[in-house]
Every structure is written in structure tokens, then in C-alpha cells.
Write a protein that holds these residues in place. Structure first.
Motif: not given
Length: 196
Positions: A103-115, A125-137
Motif C-alpha cells: 500500500a502506498r502511504d506517506a512513508t513510501t517515497a522516503g523508503r525507496g518508492g518501491h514499485a 516459489f511464489a514471489a513479489w518484487l519491489g523495484r526501488s526508485a531510490a537504491p541509495d535509500a
């Protein structure tokens, strides 16, 4: 003795020196026995070494990665329940259920903005990938759940182009992913981040 004269009896006070000495010696013996028993039974905690393809959740992750890792491990229980029903929930369905970190909330962008996206099931296996928009964070994270026994693992890739060639340990390790593990040492409560 003559009449009228009383008998004088000298009563000495009860000597507590001997009893005190015996009680003190008994206490000392008990303390020595207890100290010896504790000393013989105490072992140093065994430290589990982190492998080269693993990262410790306690001191190897950024604060943002630690938060997402914790969210994924909590979400894994709900997802495993859905898997038992035969369905594999999409990230959109998980977001509709307000399940962090999907769920996207106020913390999403500060924690890398994962898609988040669903990785095609493979290797059991079943898997879910969260690609980071800010790998430095925070790096990209992968939640992997075994379809047979519901074993949960979280994987991290801090590269800008994180790819998932397969879901087996070998495939993920070869692609540069690191498994997030929790190895706790009783002597350390919080360490510094290493090898980021």
C-alpha cells in the motif's frame, strides 16, 4: 547458707558467636556451590556466521530496508493464508487490503518508492518484487514464499537494474541478490552497517 540469704546464680548471655559463625559458613558454602554450578553450565553463545550471499537484517540494512523487511515478514502471513486458498494475490490486491509495504502511504517515497510486481511462479516459489526508485535509500526487495511449506525468505539487491532470472537460491545468488537473515548475538543489541 543461712536463712534469708539468697543464692546467687550467674546467668551468662547466650552466645550467638557460634550460631552466627555456622550460619555465615553455611551461606558461604551455598554461594560457592551456586557460583560453581553457574560457571560450569554457562556457555558462550554460538555466533552464526553470515554467508557471503547473505546480509544481516540487524546491521546490514539501511533503516528504510529494515522497515520494508519487517513489513514483508508480517505481510507474508496474510499472503501465505491466501496461497492456501489457491490464489496468488497481486500487489494491487495487497495494496487494496492496505497491507504494507504494498500500500502506498506517506512513508513510501522516503523508503525507496518501491514499485511492486508479481514474479511468475517458478522453482516451487511464489514471489513479489519491489523495484526501488531510490537504491541509495533502499535496495530492491524480493519476498519469496515456498508453495509447498510456506517458508518465507526476503532477498535484497542494491543494484539499479535488479533482475530476477529465477527463484531458486542459486539463481538469485548468481544474479547478485542477498538473502536477508536474522542472526542475533546476545552480546550485541545494535551494530553499525557494514559492506553497504
Amino acid at each position: 547458707m543461712t536463712a534469708g540469704q539468697g543464692t546467687r546464680v550467674v546467668v551468662r548471655p547466650a552466645g550467638a558467636e557460634r550460631e552466627t559463625l555456622f550460619v555465615a559458613l553455611l551461606c558461604l558454602a551455598i554461594l560457592l556451590a551456586a557460583g560453581t554450578a553457574v560457571g560450569l553450565r554457562t556457555r558462550a553463545p554460538e555466533a552464526v556466521a553470515t554467508q557471503a550471499w547473505q546480509v544481516d537484517a540487524r546491521d546490514g540494512l539501511t533503516a528504510a530496508e529494515q522497515g520494508i523487511n519487517a513489513d514483508l515478514r508480517v505481510a507474508a502471513d496474510d499472503i501465505a493464508f491466501a496461497l492456501e486458498g489457491g490464489g496468488v494475490p497481486t500487489p494491487e490486491e495487497l495494496a487494496e487490503d492496505a497491507l504494507p509495504p504494498f500500500a502506498r502511504d506517506a512513508t513510501t517515497a522516503g523508503r525507496g518508492g518501491h514499485a511492486w510486481s508479481l514474479v511468475p511462479a517458478a522453482d516451487g516459489f511464489a514471489a513479489w518484487l519491489g523495484r526501488s526508485a531510490a537504491p541509495d535509500a533502499a535496495g530492491s526487495l524480493l519476498l519469496r514464499i515456498a508453495t509447498e511449506d510456506r517458508a518465507v525468505s526476503v532477498w535484497l539487491d542494491r543494484s539499479a537494474d535488479a533482475a530476477v532470472p529465477g527463484l531458486s537460491d542459486e539463481a538469485l545468488i548468481a544474479a547478485g541478490w542477498k538473502e536477508v537473515v536474522s542472526s542475533y548475538d546476545a552480546s550485541v543489541t545494535r551494530g553499525h552497517a557494514h559492506d553497504r
